[in-house]
Design a protein around this motif. Structure first.
Motif, PDB file in Angstrom:
ATOM      1  N   UNK A  53       0.803  -1.218  -0.004  1.00 10.63           N
ATOM      2  CA  UNK A  53       0.118   0.000  -0.085  1.00 10.63           C
ATOM      3  C   UNK A  53       0.849   1.279  -0.016  1.00 10.63           C
ATOM      4  N   UNK A  54       1.975   1.267   0.786  1.00  5.41           N
ATOM      5  CA  UNK A  54       2.751   2.605   0.895  1.00  5.41           C
ATOM      6  C   UNK A  54       3.475   2.808  -0.676  1.00  5.41           C
ATOM      7  N   UNK A  55       3.733   1.854  -1.110  1.00  5.29           N
ATOM      8  CA  UNK A  55       4.523   1.717  -2.417  1.00  5.29           C
ATOM      9  C   UNK A  55       3.704   2.199  -3.500  1.00  5.29           C
ATOM     10  N   UNK A  91       1.715   6.529  -7.043  1.00  7.78           N
ATOM     11  CA  UNK A  91       0.445   7.384  -7.826  1.00  7.78           C
ATOM     12  C   UNK A  91       0.771   8.822  -7.651  1.00  7.78           C
ATOM     13  N   UNK A  92       1.266   9.043  -6.420  1.00  7.75           N
ATOM     14  CA  UNK A  92       1.572  10.594  -6.281  1.00  7.75           C
ATOM     15  C   UNK A  92       2.685  11.164  -7.299  1.00  7.75           C
ATOM     16  N   UNK A  93       3.585  10.026  -7.367  1.00  6.65           N
ATOM     17  CA  UNK A  93       4.704  10.477  -8.241  1.00  6.65           C
ATOM     18  C   UNK A  93       4.103  10.486  -9.672  1.00  6.65           C
ATOM     19  N   UNK A  94       3.117   9.723 -10.234  1.00  9.74           N
ATOM     20  CA  UNK A  94       2.681   9.850 -11.425  1.00  9.74           C
ATOM     21  C   UNK A  94       1.913  11.097 -11.605  1.00  9.74           C
ATOM     22  N   UNK A  95       1.259  11.387 -10.585  1.00 10.69           N
ATOM     23  CA  UNK A  95       0.459  12.801 -10.601  1.00 10.69           C
ATOM     24  C   UNK A  95       1.474  14.037 -10.726  1.00 10.69           C
ATOM     25  N   UNK A  96       2.505  13.793 -10.072  1.00  6.43           N
ATOM     26  CA  UNK A  96       3.346  14.990 -10.112  1.00  6.43           C
ATOM     27  C   UNK A  96       4.481  14.929 -11.225  1.00  6.43           C
TER      28      UNK A  96
END
Length: 325
Positions: free
Chosen positions: A152-154, A159-164
């Motif tokens: 889950x943490x990964x 997901x956050x890295x993709x959005x950023x």
């Protein structure tokens, strides 16, 4: 197998007056705010020893937070012994080189036999992660690299890295038409107004940016290297068709065979039998979601794309049209 997650924390001074879910998102960055909100509403989080189910509840500095939740394993999908070409794996992520013809996630018309089913067999614990850790997809007939989260943490960090836009994804493609130079397509993509299974450039769509550069020119085709800023469904296929350079083999978006004048039978046959979009996710680069180390992988161009490029190259040589070489 279910996963039991427990965490404790103290509301910090700078978080005083924040919403409960907002404070939790900062205290426990390994989980998305939407997931934390679900856990609050489910009664899985205590504030100063009391269950609080309202995400909008205001918090005060010094309050204690106790998170105690059981994440149920995904049981809707079958684990199936489908071979995966895994190019990298550790405790947190794995990177797969997907072949043509393999669907990533079960859906209408494809209830199983997908990458997700293969992941559940390869690493059963991944059932504890939504969508078996899949954070981005490739179309059924697109080949190449995709990253999967094993925890889950990964998954939250990826997901956050993709959005950023912190994950680099590069593709190889062969398109119809001779392109004079590189550039970018910055056009919104949404569902096609009349074709439900297709996407299109539409004003009401989501922002989408595709960078491309010319890698090789042939007589009536071009080999491209592309990089995505966003990740919309069918993005490269739609953007290339929009600028009137559809991918070879992509009949859904206008990529029917267009042989150059005077082409030999070998090239004509090669174009006729190329039945998928000529698109390959060749490079993936990202910061590891746990260690922060910058990692990069490349996947060799698949044989069918190598073959069609060779035929186009041979055609250009034989016609002595050196300006395209």
């Amino acid at each position: 197998m279910n996963q039991h997650i427990t965490h404790s924390a103290i509301i910090e001074e700078q978080q005083a007056g924040w919403r409960f879910d907002q404070a939790l998102a900062e205290l426990f960055p390994d989980y998305s705010r939407s997931r934390l909100k679900e856990w609050i509403q489910a009664g899985a989080v205590e504030l100063d020893g009391q269950v609080v189910t309202k995400p909008r509840e205001k918090v005060l500095a010094g309050m204690s937070v106790e998170l105690d939740v059981v994440v149920e394993a995904e049981e809707r999908f079958l684990a199936q012994p489908i071979e995966l070409d895994i190019v990298y794996e550790d405790a947190d992520i794995l990177v797969v080189n997907k072949p043509a013809g393999l669907v990533v996630h079960p859906g209408a018309g494809t209830p199983d036999g997908t990458v997700l089913n293969a992941l559940l067999h390869h690493h059963p614990e991944i059932a504890q992660v939504p969508r078996a850790g899949i954070v981005h997809r490739l179309d059924k007939d697109t080949t190449g690299l995709m990253v999967v989260a094993k925890t889950l943490p990964a998954q939250t960090h990826l997901v956050n890295a993709l959005q950023a836009r912190e994950i680099t994804r590069e593709y190889e493609a062969i398109v119809n038409g001779v392109m004079t130079g590189g550039g970018l397509v910055d056009e919104p993509i949404g569902r096609h107004p009349t074709k439900r299974t297709s996407m299109a450039v539409v004003s009401s769509g989501k922002p989408a940016v595709t960078h491309y550069r010319v890698a090789e020119r042939f007589r009536l085709h071009t080999r491209l290297r592309l990089r995505l800023e966003s990740g919309r469904t069918h993005q490269i296929r739609v953007h290339m068709a929009h600028i009137r350079h559809p991918l070879i083999g992509d009949t859904q978006y206008g990529g029917r065979p267009r042989p150059p004048q005077g082409a030999g039978e070998e090239l004509l046959q090669g174009l006729r039998i190329f039945k998928r979009q000529a698109l390959h996710a060749v490079k993936l680069e990202l910061d590891h979601p746990v260690t922060g180390e910058r990692l990069a992988w490349e996947a060799a161009i698949p044989d069918d794309m190598v073959k069609i490029a060779e035929l186009l190259r041979k055609d250009a040589h034989e016609m002595k049209d050196d300006k395209y070489l």
